[in-house]
Design a protein around this motif. Structure first.
Motif, PDB file in Angstrom:
ATOM      1  N   MET A 189      17.458  59.602  -7.030  1.00  0.00           N
ATOM      2  CA  MET A 189      18.157  59.817  -8.298  1.00  0.00           C
ATOM      3  C   MET A 189      19.661  59.924  -8.050  1.00  0.00           C
ATOM      4  N   ARG A 190      20.454  59.251  -8.879  1.00  0.00           N
ATOM      5  CA  ARG A 190      21.912  59.268  -8.772  1.00  0.00           C
ATOM      6  C   ARG A 190      22.530  59.420 -10.153  1.00  0.00           C
ATOM      7  N   GLY A 191      23.636  60.171 -10.185  1.00  0.00           N
ATOM      8  CA  GLY A 191      24.383  60.305 -11.424  1.00  0.00           C
ATOM      9  C   GLY A 191      25.428  59.222 -11.535  1.00  0.00           C
ATOM     10  N   PRO A 192      26.231  59.255 -12.588  1.00  0.00           N
ATOM     11  CA  PRO A 192      27.234  58.208 -12.800  1.00  0.00           C
ATOM     12  C   PRO A 192      28.510  58.393 -11.987  1.00  0.00           C
ATOM     13  N   GLY A 193      28.742  59.588 -11.453  1.00  0.00           N
ATOM     14  CA  GLY A 193      29.986  59.862 -10.743  1.00  0.00           C
ATOM     15  C   GLY A 193      30.029  59.264  -9.353  1.00  0.00           C
ATOM     16  N   PHE A 194      31.251  59.116  -8.823  1.00  0.00           N
ATOM     17  CA  PHE A 194      31.441  58.525  -7.498  1.00  0.00           C
ATOM     18  C   PHE A 194      30.750  59.342  -6.413  1.00  0.00           C
ATOM     19  N   LEU A 195      30.839  60.670  -6.494  1.00  0.00           N
ATOM     20  CA  LEU A 195      30.224  61.525  -5.477  1.00  0.00           C
ATOM     21  C   LEU A 195      28.710  61.357  -5.461  1.00  0.00           C
ATOM     22  N   SER A 196      28.114  61.296  -6.634  1.00  0.00           N
ATOM     23  CA  SER A 196      26.663  61.148  -6.711  1.00  0.00           C
ATOM     24  C   SER A 196      26.201  59.763  -6.250  1.00  0.00           C
ATOM     25  N   LEU A 197      26.985  58.744  -6.598  1.00  0.00           N
ATOM     26  CA  LEU A 197      26.619  57.381  -6.211  1.00  0.00           C
ATOM     27  C   LEU A 197      26.703  57.182  -4.694  1.00  0.00           C
ATOM     28  N   ASN A 198      27.522  57.976  -4.038  1.00  0.00           N
ATOM     29  CA  ASN A 198      27.727  57.820  -2.591  1.00  0.00           C
ATOM     30  C   ASN A 198      27.457  59.127  -1.846  1.00  0.00           C
ATOM     31  N   LYS A 199      26.484  59.881  -2.317  1.00  0.00           N
ATOM     32  CA  LYS A 199      26.228  61.225  -1.809  1.00  0.00           C
ATOM     33  C   LYS A 199      25.869  61.226  -0.324  1.00  0.00           C
ATOM     34  N   LEU A 236      29.538  38.320  -2.676  1.00  0.00           N
ATOM     35  CA  LEU A 236      28.548  37.361  -2.176  1.00  0.00           C
ATOM     36  C   LEU A 236      27.125  37.746  -2.560  1.00  0.00           C
ATOM     37  N   ASP A 237      26.968  38.897  -3.230  1.00  0.00           N
ATOM     38  CA  ASP A 237      25.645  39.389  -3.598  1.00  0.00           C
ATOM     39  C   ASP A 237      24.746  39.500  -2.363  1.00  0.00           C
ATOM     40  N   TYR A 238      25.344  40.021  -1.298  1.00  0.00           N
ATOM     41  CA  TYR A 238      24.650  40.149  -0.002  1.00  0.00           C
ATOM     42  C   TYR A 238      23.678  41.321  -0.060  1.00  0.00           C
ATOM     43  N   GLN A 239      22.532  41.164   0.611  1.00  0.00           N
ATOM     44  CA  GLN A 239      21.546  42.236   0.579  1.00  0.00           C
ATOM     45  C   GLN A 239      22.085  43.504   1.251  1.00  0.00           C
ATOM     46  N   GLU A 240      21.772  44.648   0.652  1.00  0.00           N
ATOM     47  CA  GLU A 240      22.197  45.932   1.210  1.00  0.00           C
ATOM     48  C   GLU A 240      21.183  47.002   0.841  1.00  0.00           C
ATOM     49  N   HIS A 241      21.064  47.975   1.723  1.00  0.00           N
ATOM     50  CA  HIS A 241      20.147  49.085   1.487  1.00  0.00           C
ATOM     51  C   HIS A 241      20.983  50.252   0.968  1.00  0.00           C
ATOM     52  N   VAL A 242      20.948  50.495  -0.336  1.00  0.00           N
ATOM     53  CA  VAL A 242      21.808  51.489  -0.969  1.00  0.00           C
ATOM     54  C   VAL A 242      21.538  52.885  -0.419  1.00  0.00           C
ATOM     55  N   GLY A 243      20.286  53.170  -0.044  1.00  0.00           N
ATOM     56  CA  GLY A 243      19.941  54.492   0.452  1.00  0.00           C
ATOM     57  C   GLY A 243      20.560  54.832   1.787  1.00  0.00           C
ATOM     58  N   GLU A 244      21.175  53.857   2.451  1.00  0.00           N
ATOM     59  CA  GLU A 244      21.743  54.113   3.777  1.00  0.00           C
ATOM     60  C   GLU A 244      23.010  54.953   3.685  1.00  0.00           C
ATOM     61  N   TYR A 245      23.971  54.541   2.849  1.00  0.00           N
ATOM     62  CA  TYR A 245      25.227  55.269   2.681  1.00  0.00           C
ATOM     63  C   TYR A 245      25.532  55.598   1.225  1.00  0.00           C
ATOM     64  N   GLY A 246      25.012  54.803   0.323  1.00  0.00           N
ATOM     65  CA  GLY A 246      25.329  54.947  -1.082  1.00  0.00           C
ATOM     66  C   GLY A 246      25.680  53.595  -1.687  1.00  0.00           C
ATOM     67  N   VAL A 247      26.140  53.613  -2.922  1.00  0.00           N
ATOM     68  CA  VAL A 247      26.420  52.372  -3.655  1.00  0.00           C
ATOM     69  C   VAL A 247      27.683  51.698  -3.140  1.00  0.00           C
ATOM     70  N   HIS A 248      28.723  52.476  -2.853  1.00  0.00           N
ATOM     71  CA  HIS A 248      30.001  51.901  -2.443  1.00  0.00           C
ATOM     72  C   HIS A 248      30.366  52.224  -0.998  1.00  0.00           C
ATOM     73  N   TRP A 249      29.775  53.242  -0.444  1.00  0.00           N
ATOM     74  CA  TRP A 249      30.138  53.718   0.894  1.00  0.00           C
ATOM     75  C   TRP A 249      29.593  52.783   1.960  1.00  0.00           C
ATOM     76  N   ASN A 250      30.251  52.756   3.136  1.00  0.00           N
ATOM     77  CA  ASN A 250      29.732  51.992   4.262  1.00  0.00           C
ATOM     78  C   ASN A 250      30.209  52.624   5.576  1.00  0.00           C
ATOM     79  N   PHE A 251      29.831  52.003   6.655  1.00  0.00           N
ATOM     80  CA  PHE A 251      30.103  52.488   8.013  1.00  0.00           C
ATOM     81  C   PHE A 251      31.592  52.758   8.236  1.00  0.00           C
ATOM     82  N   PHE A 252      32.446  51.867   7.776  1.00  0.00           N
ATOM     83  CA  PHE A 252      33.881  52.005   8.024  1.00  0.00           C
ATOM     84  C   PHE A 252      34.480  53.194   7.268  1.00  0.00           C
TER      85      PHE A 252
END
Length: 479
Positions: free
Chosen positions: A292-302, A229-245
């Motif tokens: 700053m974030r790297g390309p890996g999953f850990l870095s994207l969701n640090k 849905l291209d919904y607004q999100e604040h990436v700095g809160e959890y990361g690119v893919h991570w969330n509360f759940f």
């Protein structure tokens, strides 16, 4: 200029910027708000009965069955909304600048009501009720869990409007915003009533998979919908893919893999937090808070991955405290008047000393939170550091202490809204998130005038109560 000239992509960036770079408020203001909002619940619980008859938690089975009828249920729910929901929404939005004055006024009103009821109950003809020990033992926990969820549900939508004070929003790096305590409070609320805290054996149905799969599913659903849905999100809160759940699932996974007794949860939680804080102070905090974030999953969701260990420590400490709160020594049994008006002597396990002990513990937690914030590392929700954990524990146990004190002073009325929320915490949060998304997709919230914004948030809260009321009644009808 009307907001129709903005493209959806521009509005999305404006909304993301609207909730970014916030610095929070003072711990004193959050402590005051944490005292004010439970006061509305207590005000409703000691509200005089229109019929003049006792209608407290320990009423007879016949009265209890009668109260479950649809008309009575909805009338009670409507009054709950007037006394609890509407003032809560107002204090979080249009009346936020008068929190101290409102707290003083509501506290005075409660003092008068409680004093009046105590005088009435001590008279020879005063109504005195027996309270069911099993249910009332946890009534202050139910009240606390309800209040936590109500504030969370209101703020997740209100933050998108200008009527909501920016100082209550989630802080960017360090600081204390009202919304910063939401995730931590949810972890504490789950821990306090977990099977470990109630000293029950682990579930034999599914084990680790049963504890984590629903949360993982919800996390992936939220991720997919947000991206689709291209919904607004604040990436700095959890990361690119991570969330509360995903954070909750991580805590559940770690807890399930390392199953220990409640007595050992406290030292393990302290060890985990101590090691994690040492890593943060050694430079991990700089890495986690860097854009700053790297390309890996850990870095994207640090942020989300690393903070899970902080939340795990918070969960374990809360399990131990929940074990103490769920023990029979913290139950409540009020005196019963016999037909001859002679009061039977009954023990009151929730003695004033226990309540005093709770407040001493809370004072220590507040002191430690202030100390850690000054001398260890400033409070940071994004990293869930030691200061943040102490801050969340202090705020949550302040609310629990308030409800415990009220429960000792007078028998409290059963409130329908508390049951509706407390028995469906996760469902309530899911419905609230769905309604929040619908509102945000239907209007450009940051351009809405304050009065219209307040009415929108209020209608949203009332709609949430209505939907959860229907779900609760349907669930009971099937039982």
């Amino acid at each position: 200029m009307g907001y129709g000239v903005y493209s959806p992509d521009t509005v999305k960036r404006l909304k993301e910027g609207f909730v970014s770079n916030l610095e929070g408020t003072t711990m004193r203001e959050i402590a005051a708000m944490s005292a004010l909002l439970p006061a509305f619940v207590i005000l409703r619980q000691c509200w005089p009965s229109p019929s003049g008859k006792s209608s407290e938690i320990g009423r007879s089975n016949e009265d209890s069955k009668s109260s479950q009828r649809w008309p009575n249920f909805w009338r009670s729910l409507a009054l709950d909304c007037v006394v609890i929901v509407m003032p809560t929404v107002a204090c979080l939005t249009v009346l936020a600048d008068w929190v101290y004055s409102i707290l003083a006024a509501v506290s005075g009103l409660l003092f008068i009501l409680i004093s009046s009821q105590r005088l009435q109950s001590s008279s020879p003809h005063g109504a005195s009720v027996e309270r069911d020990q099993d249910s009332s033992r946890k009534s202050y926990l139910s009240s606390y869990r309800f209040e936590m969820m109500l504030v969370t549900c209101v703020t997740i939508l209100a933050i998108d409007f200008t009527v909501f004070p920016r100082r209550y929003g989630k802080t960017e790096t360090y600081g204390t915003g009202l919304m910063d305590i939401g995730v931590g409070s949810f972890v504490v609320a789950n821990a306090l009533v977990s099977r470990q805290a109630r000293n029950l054996p682990p579930s034999k149905h599914g084990g680790v998979l049963r504890n984590t799969s629903p949360l993982l599913l919800l996390g992936f659903v939220r991720l997919i919908l947000t991206k689709f849905l291209d919904y607004q999100e604040h990436v700095g809160e959890y990361g690119v893919h991570w969330n509360f759940f995903f954070t909750l699932a991580g805590v559940a996974l770690l807890t399930s893999l390392i199953s220990i007794s409640p007595s050992r949860c406290l030292p393990l939680g302290i060890i985990i937090l101590s090691v994690y804080q040492m890593l943060l102070s050694s430079g991990l905090n700089v890495y986690l808070l860097s854009p700053m974030r790297g390309p890996g999953f850990l870095s994207l969701n640090k942020e989300g991955i690393a903070s899970t260990f902080g939340y795990w420590g918070l969960y374990l400490i809360s399990v131990r405290l929940g074990y103490l709160l769920n023990s029979k020594q913290t139950s409540v049994v009020h005196p019963v008047s016999s037909l001859s008006n002679k009061e039977e002597k009954r023990t009151v396990p929730l003695r004033s000393g226990i309540v005093v002990g709770m407040w001493i513990l809370d004072a220590i937690l507040w002191g430690l939170a202030v100390w850690a914030d000054y001398f260890v590392e400033r409070i940071s929700r994004r990293t869930c550091n030691l200061a943040y954990v102490l801050f969340v524990l202090a705020q949550n146990f302040e609310v629990i202490g308030i409800f415990m004190l009220a429960e000792v002073l007078i028998p409290l009325r059963e409130v329908a809204l508390l049951k509706v929320f407390d028995r469906n915490l996760l469902l309530t949060f899911l419905v609230a998130n769905s309604l929040t998304g619908m509102v945000n997709m239907s209007m450009y919230t940051i351009f809405v005038a304050p009065v219209k914004a307040f009415l929108t948030v209020l209608l949203y809260a009332l709609a949430l109560v209505g939907l959860m009321g229907v779900a609760s009644r349907c669930r009971k009808a099937k039982a």
